[in-house]
Design a protein around this motif. Structure first.
Motif, PDB file in Angstrom:
ATOM      1  N   HIS A   1       1.271  -1.291  -0.304  1.00 15.79           N
ATOM      2  CA  HIS A   1       0.461  -0.099   0.052  1.00 15.79           C
ATOM      3  C   HIS A   1       0.935   1.254   0.533  1.00 15.79           C
ATOM      4  O   HIS A   1       2.173   1.190   0.862  1.00 15.79           O
ATOM      5  CB  HIS A   1      -0.703  -0.308   1.351  1.00 15.79           C
TER       6      HIS A   1
ATOM      7  N   VAL B   1      -8.646  -3.550  11.043  1.00 12.98           N
ATOM      8  CA  VAL B   1      -7.653  -2.737  10.627  1.00 12.98           C
ATOM      9  C   VAL B   1      -7.211  -2.894  12.212  1.00 12.98           C
ATOM     10  O   VAL B   1      -7.000  -3.782  12.660  1.00 12.98           O
ATOM     11  CB  VAL B   1      -8.464  -1.492  11.097  1.00 12.98           C
TER      12      VAL B   1
ATOM     13  N   GLU C   1      -2.690  -2.100   8.840  1.00 14.50           N
ATOM     14  CA  GLU C   1      -2.083  -2.754   7.707  1.00 14.50           C
ATOM     15  C   GLU C   1      -3.915  -2.947   8.083  1.00 14.50           C
ATOM     16  O   GLU C   1      -4.580  -2.413   8.752  1.00 14.50           O
ATOM     17  CB  GLU C   1      -2.001  -4.525   6.958  1.00 14.50           C
ATOM     18  N   CYS C   2      -4.840  -2.492   7.000  1.00  8.08           N
ATOM     19  CA  CYS C   2      -5.795  -2.987   6.634  1.00  8.08           C
ATOM     20  C   CYS C   2      -6.245  -4.015   5.621  1.00  8.08           C
ATOM     21  O   CYS C   2      -6.329  -3.830   4.444  1.00  8.08           O
ATOM     22  CB  CYS C   2      -6.999  -1.237   6.225  1.00  8.08           C
TER      23      CYS C   2
ATOM     24  N   THR D   1      -4.021  -2.705  14.127  1.00  8.15           N
ATOM     25  CA  THR D   1      -2.844  -1.730  14.571  1.00  8.15           C
ATOM     26  C   THR D   1      -2.040  -2.439  15.819  1.00  8.15           C
ATOM     27  O   THR D   1      -2.590  -3.990  15.786  1.00  8.15           O
ATOM     28  CB  THR D   1      -3.844  -0.580  15.188  1.00  8.15           C
TER      29      THR D   1
ATOM     30  N   GLU E   1      -9.013  -1.029   0.841  1.00  6.73           N
ATOM     31  CA  GLU E   1      -7.660  -1.191   1.048  1.00  6.73           C
ATOM     32  C   GLU E   1      -6.733   0.495   1.937  1.00  6.73           C
ATOM     33  O   GLU E   1      -6.038   0.355   2.464  1.00  6.73           O
ATOM     34  CB  GLU E   1      -7.194  -2.095   1.324  1.00  6.73           C
TER      35      GLU E   1
ATOM     36  N   ALA F   1      -2.714   2.226  11.707  1.00  4.52           N
ATOM     37  CA  ALA F   1      -2.993   2.073  10.408  1.00  4.52           C
ATOM     38  C   ALA F   1      -1.823   0.681  10.502  1.00  4.52           C
ATOM     39  O   ALA F   1      -1.219   1.083   9.235  1.00  4.52           O
ATOM     40  CB  ALA F   1      -4.136   1.246   9.778  1.00  4.52           C
TER      41      ALA F   1
ATOM     42  N   GLU G   1      -5.526   2.868   4.270  1.00  2.00           N
ATOM     43  CA  GLU G   1      -3.936   2.942   4.788  1.00  2.00           C
ATOM     44  C   GLU G   1      -3.733   4.250   5.206  1.00  2.00           C
ATOM     45  O   GLU G   1      -3.083   4.470   5.991  1.00  2.00           O
ATOM     46  CB  GLU G   1      -3.416   1.870   4.256  1.00  2.00           C
TER      47      GLU G   1
END
Length: 526
Positions: free
Chosen positions: A295, A463, A448-449, A465, A436, A446, A440
């Protein structure tokens, strides 16, 4: 590949190899090697495999802890004429048992820990092979130990036809039991590694380069990488076997890389290391990413950490069955333009001369016009030979001379491909991958989403974290202009089920959270 290290040693390739921990096959427990050292290890390992009964045409299954000696053992198996099958120890005992039953290996090369974990999960892995060689010191009844095979003279290198099976790798297994993919010398070496070893301007490997690779070494990417990188003869190679940034940091700082390759999950985990002025990525001129989507915030962090005048991020999209199909390059300027988070779904154009792509209707397979989303088909001479034990599944993914990737994408007027979702993970409301990216970019905490599609309901956002919490005010602001989503589920990194390459097992995660696995996708081409 059976004589790769010997030939590189004969040509006096001066590459130095630095490890974050010793090889599992090296009794000397060294963390520094030269190419002649590695050639000796491969020859010795070939003697072990021959002494254990492996020979021409046999399958040799390798299951052990993550390290580059996966490829050294594979080269040793090739040397004696066998076909190595590299299986990740990250797989469950049940899945390993299924894959080994399909392989019917003459020899299983593994560790006492892997065998014990299999037994605890109800699977006797050793029973699937004619013989089992245990690499570590754990004595396992009915198996061979290293003392039984050490010191045997290796047989001379065995040659095979370029179109005969050379190596077997498994797919990531995000949607179930992985497939076992068979490649030949022509496909994985002649078509993939040889192309990668060309010294192209700016992105080609240089003899002064210091490479760092933090990968999953049981997978096909590193087998191909081993061939191309050794022939390129860089100054040094650093091997990172962990995703713990505190354990990776000492090797990266001792040998600051100029070229960095890692799993997408490793990039995320190492990202805190990019923040200091003396960060270990300050000399990086090129970053290489494969396996899965990365991302935009992560891309920006690494390019921003480099002090090189114009570092590039090379993203490759492909599959175990095909190798790379497209390439795209990100720069500091291009990721700044993508500040809204939608900048890495365009995966670039097909590999010139080698690959053709088309987008078709999933129901009729008729070609779709540019800009319209559909199934992505590929045509490449690097396509594998088939699946072990699943010939019908392989045939179902062939459409004439085209390979069905199982991905949903759209082709733009410039020929580039925008990846939207896996067909099995799609939802009519939105693109999960694109969403996503946006989340992010908008949620600074975050890691990762993940957006999960569930049939008949709005998509479920997860989400990830550091503390397993998400701020509701930040969340409401992040989704203000998005299609309807359910309330987010906040998890820590270790609470998310993953493959050996760090990919999220989306259907398993959906089942854990909802008790369901049905999606809008058919899953016919996974």
């Amino acid at each position: 590949m059976g004589v790769l290290f010997d030939e590189c040693a004969e040509h006096q390739v001066g590459t130095h190899v630095h490890l974050d921990r010793p090889f599992d096959i090296d009794a000397g427990a060294r963390t520094h090697h030269t190419v002649p050292h590695l050639a000796t290890l491969v020859r010795e390992a070939a003697g072990w495999l021959a002494a254990a009964g492996a020979g021409p045409g046999d399958r040799v299954a390798i299951v052990k802890d993550n390290h580059w000696d996966y490829d050294l053992l594979a080269c040793a198996a090739v040397r004696v004429g066998a076909v190595p099958a590299q299986l990740s120890a990250h797989l469950s005992g049940e899945v390993l048992g299924t894959l080994l039953a399909r392989l019917e290996p003459a020899l299983l090369v593994t560790t006492a820990d892997v065998l014990e974990r299999g037994r605890k999960e109800g699977t006797d892995l050793a029973s699937t092979a004619r013989a089992t060689l245990v690499l570590d010191d754990g004595a396992v009844p009915g198996t061979l130990g290293m003392d039984d095979v050490r010191g045997h003279t290796p047989p001379g290198p065995h040659r095979r036809h370029d179109d005969e099976p050379l190596v077997i790798h498994h797919t990531s297994g995000t949607t179930g039991v992985p497939k076992l993919v068979v490649h030949s010398t022509r496909t994985i070496i002649g078509k993939l590694a040889r192309f990668e070893s060309v010294r192209l301007p700016r992105i080609g490997l240089r003899r002064t380069d210091v490479l760092a690779n933090a990968s999953a070494f049981a997978h096909g990417r590193t087998f191909c990488w081993t061939a191309s990188v050794l022939c390129g003869g860089p100054a040094a190679i650093s091997i990172i076997t962990t995703q713990d940034p505190n354990l990776a940091d000492p090797v990266l700082r001792a040998h600051p890389p100029t070229v960095l390759e890692a799993l997408p999950a490793s990039f995320v985990r190492f990202q805190p290391l990019t923040e200091g002025l003396d960060n270990p990525f300050r000399r990086v001129r090129m970053v290489i990413s494969t396996y899965d989507a990365v991302h935009p915030p992560t891309v920006r962090a690494y390019l921003g950490a480099s002090r090189h005048r114009a570092p590039v991020w090379m993203e490759g999209w492909g599959q175990t069955e095909t190798g790379p199909l497209t390439f795209r390059f990100h720069t500091r300027r291009s990721v700044r333009r993508a500040s809204d988070g939608a900048g890495t779904r365009n995966l670039g154009r097909p590999v010139p001369v080698k690959t053709r792509l088309r987008v078709v209707d999933p129901d009729t397979f008729r070609p779709l016009p540019r800009g319209q989303a559909g199934l992505v088909l590929a045509r490449t001479a690097a396509c594998a030979l088939g699946y072990v034990g699943e010939e019908g599944r392989w045939s179902a993914k062939r459409h004439g001379g085209w390979w069905n990737t199982g991905d949903i994408g759209a082709r733009h007027r410039d020929g580039s491909i925008e990846l939207l979702d896996r067909e099995v993970d799609r939802t009519p409301q939105l693109s999960c991958l694109r969403t996503e990216d946006l989340l992010e970019a908008r949620l600074p905490n975050a890691l990762e989403c993940v957006v999960l599609a569930e049939s008949g309901r709005d998509p479920l956002p997860v989400v990830v974290t550091a503390d397993g919490r998400v701020d509701q005010a930040h969340w409401k602001e992040a989704v203000r202009d998005l299609p309807p989503l359910r309330e987010p589920v906040a998890l820590t990194w270790d609470q998310v089920p993953r493959t050996g390459t760090g990919k999220v097992r989306r259907r398993e995660l959906l089942h854990r959270l909802t008790g369901r696995t049905d999606t809008y996708g058919s899953g016919r081409w996974t």
